[in-house]
Design a protein around this motif. Structure first.
Motif, PDB file in Angstrom:
ATOM      1  N   LEU A 179     -35.053  33.043  -9.952  1.00 23.63           N
ATOM      2  CA  LEU A 179     -34.505  33.736  -8.782  1.00 23.63           C
ATOM      3  C   LEU A 179     -35.636  34.211  -7.860  1.00 23.63           C
ATOM      4  CD1 LEU A 179     -31.870  35.886 -10.715  1.00 23.63           C
ATOM      5  CD2 LEU A 179     -31.441  33.745  -9.484  1.00 23.63           C
ATOM      6  N   PRO A 180     -36.381  33.282  -7.280  1.00 28.59           N
ATOM      7  CA  PRO A 180     -37.584  33.641  -6.520  1.00 28.59           C
ATOM      8  C   PRO A 180     -37.333  34.341  -5.194  1.00 28.59           C
ATOM      9  CG  PRO A 180     -37.106  31.308  -6.276  1.00 28.59           C
ATOM     10  CD  PRO A 180     -36.140  31.825  -7.295  1.00 28.59           C
ATOM     11  N   HIS A 181     -36.087  34.332  -4.707  1.00 34.65           N
ATOM     12  CA  HIS A 181     -35.819  34.895  -3.384  1.00 34.65           C
ATOM     13  C   HIS A 181     -35.197  36.293  -3.434  1.00 34.65           C
ATOM     14  CE1 HIS A 181     -36.822  30.986  -1.792  1.00 34.65           C
ATOM     15  NE2 HIS A 181     -35.905  30.419  -2.560  1.00 34.65           N
ATOM     16  N   LEU A 182     -35.186  36.906  -4.597  1.00 37.30           N
ATOM     17  CA  LEU A 182     -34.601  38.247  -4.719  1.00 37.30           C
ATOM     18  C   LEU A 182     -35.320  39.246  -3.824  1.00 37.30           C
ATOM     19  CD1 LEU A 182     -33.829  38.980  -8.498  1.00 37.30           C
ATOM     20  CD2 LEU A 182     -32.207  38.648  -6.627  1.00 37.30           C
ATOM     21  N   ALA A 183     -34.515  40.037  -3.111  1.00 42.20           N
ATOM     22  CA  ALA A 183     -35.067  41.110  -2.284  1.00 42.20           C
ATOM     23  C   ALA A 183     -34.753  42.480  -2.882  1.00 42.20           C
ATOM     24  CB  ALA A 183     -34.509  41.031  -0.866  1.00 42.20           C
ATOM     25  N   LYS A 184     -33.693  42.539  -3.684  1.00 44.97           N
ATOM     26  CA  LYS A 184     -33.304  43.808  -4.308  1.00 44.97           C
ATOM     27  C   LYS A 184     -32.902  43.557  -5.757  1.00 44.97           C
ATOM     28  CE  LYS A 184     -30.322  47.867  -3.700  1.00 44.97           C
ATOM     29  NZ  LYS A 184     -29.279  48.505  -2.848  1.00 44.97           N
ATOM     30  N   LEU A 185     -33.534  44.305  -6.664  1.00 43.68           N
ATOM     31  CA  LEU A 185     -33.255  44.167  -8.091  1.00 43.68           C
ATOM     32  C   LEU A 185     -33.000  45.540  -8.701  1.00 43.68           C
ATOM     33  CD1 LEU A 185     -33.192  42.604 -10.794  1.00 43.68           C
ATOM     34  CD2 LEU A 185     -35.680  42.936 -10.912  1.00 43.68           C
ATOM     35  N   SER A 186     -31.827  45.703  -9.291  1.00 40.58           N
ATOM     36  CA  SER A 186     -31.502  46.928 -10.023  1.00 40.58           C
ATOM     37  C   SER A 186     -31.405  46.580 -11.499  1.00 40.58           C
ATOM     38  CB  SER A 186     -30.179  47.513  -9.525  1.00 40.58           C
ATOM     39  OG  SER A 186     -30.261  47.890  -8.162  1.00 40.58           O
TER      40      SER A 186
END
Length: 280
Positions: free
Chosen positions: A136-143
């Protein structure tokens, strides 16, 4: 269309028939299975949180889906979304599963959303690893709060390749509770992070930490080189059969003295060390 809090037990075609529907609210019901949504091909937002859903299924027909909310259900595996190539947000946090049951991820589903997903919430899933982030290289937000990540170094290395990551949450994991340098390590592990655990990460902080880390690394390297030189010198110059020298009841081990002289001459520290011996 809003059908939340209606005590629904399923998603049947009789209940939902608007083919042009784009947003569907079905949260806070008692739905146990996702079914009969095939005709909603224009759906972009689907809210199914706070139900009793046990499996992700019958979703691949919703090819225009952008946001999928499935948190607070009974799901134990991310699956069944291989064809959701436009999905941007996926919320799976806090599933009601067995205490020791760790959430799993289907590889085909991860590949299916790998180019489109921008926001992922996997908090409270008892996770110990973050291998999924590699796909998932394009993640901008990770919770990913309230999971079982043991070390800050592991978290930092897991997000290092996420060049678009701006917001991250890892609060509540063992690493965050035990490591006083947790925040610094995570910030250093990401080139783009702007918010960590709901606190801003500014460029001044990042620049200071990078500078400090660089100096610390250089000092460690110098120490390693110094120790290497010391060991080499001692191996070459010291004989094991040198005698003790006695002076006023004190015995000096010549071998130890010469060894320390070589080492401490390099490190510029006092080197004389002696030991007392009982004289007969």
């Amino acid at each position: 269309m809003a059908a939340n809090s209606k005590k629904l037990y399923g998603t049947s075609s009789g209940e939902i028939s608007c083919e042009q529907l784009k947003v569907l609210y079905l949260h806070n019901n008692s739905i146990q299975r996702i079914a009969n949504l095939d005709q909603l091909i224009h759906l972009t937002h689907l809210y199914l949180q706070w139900n009793r859903i046990g499996k992700m299924e019958n979703l691949n027909q919703l090819k225009n889906l952008r946001k999928l909310y499935l948190s607070y259900n009974e799901i134990s595996c991310l699956e069944g979304i291989d064809d959701l190539n436009f999905l941007e947000e996926l919320h799976l946090e806090y599933q009601n599963v067995q205490p020791q049951q760790e959430f799993t991820f289907d590889v085909n589903s991860l590949i299916g959303i790998s180019t489109s997903l921008r926001e992922l919430n996997i908090s409270g899933l008892q996770l110990t690893e973050l291998k999924i982030l590699k796909t998932l290289p394009h993640l901008a937000k990770l919770s990913a709060a309230d999971n079982n990540f043991e070390t800050s170094d592991y978290i930092a290395s897991s997000i290092n390749h996420l060049n678009c990551l701006q917001v991250a949450v890892f609060a509540g994991c063992p690493a965050q509770k035990r490591d006083i340098h947790y925040r610094n390590k995570i910030i250093l592990g990401s080139k783009s992070l702007e918010m960590l655990d709901n606190k801003e990460v500014n460029e001044v902080t990042r620049a200071f930490l990078k500078s400090f880390d660089r100096i610390k690394t250089e000092q460690k390297q110098k120490l390693t080189n110094t120790n290497s030189s010391c060991n080499k010198a001692v191996d070459i110059d010291i004989r094991e059969d040198l005698p003790l020298i006695h002076s006023e009841g004190i015995a000096f081990d010549v071998t130890n003295i010469i060894s320390q002289a070589i080492v401490e001459n390099i490190q510029n520290k006092p080197w004389v060390k002696f030991r007392e011996e009982d004289t007969q």
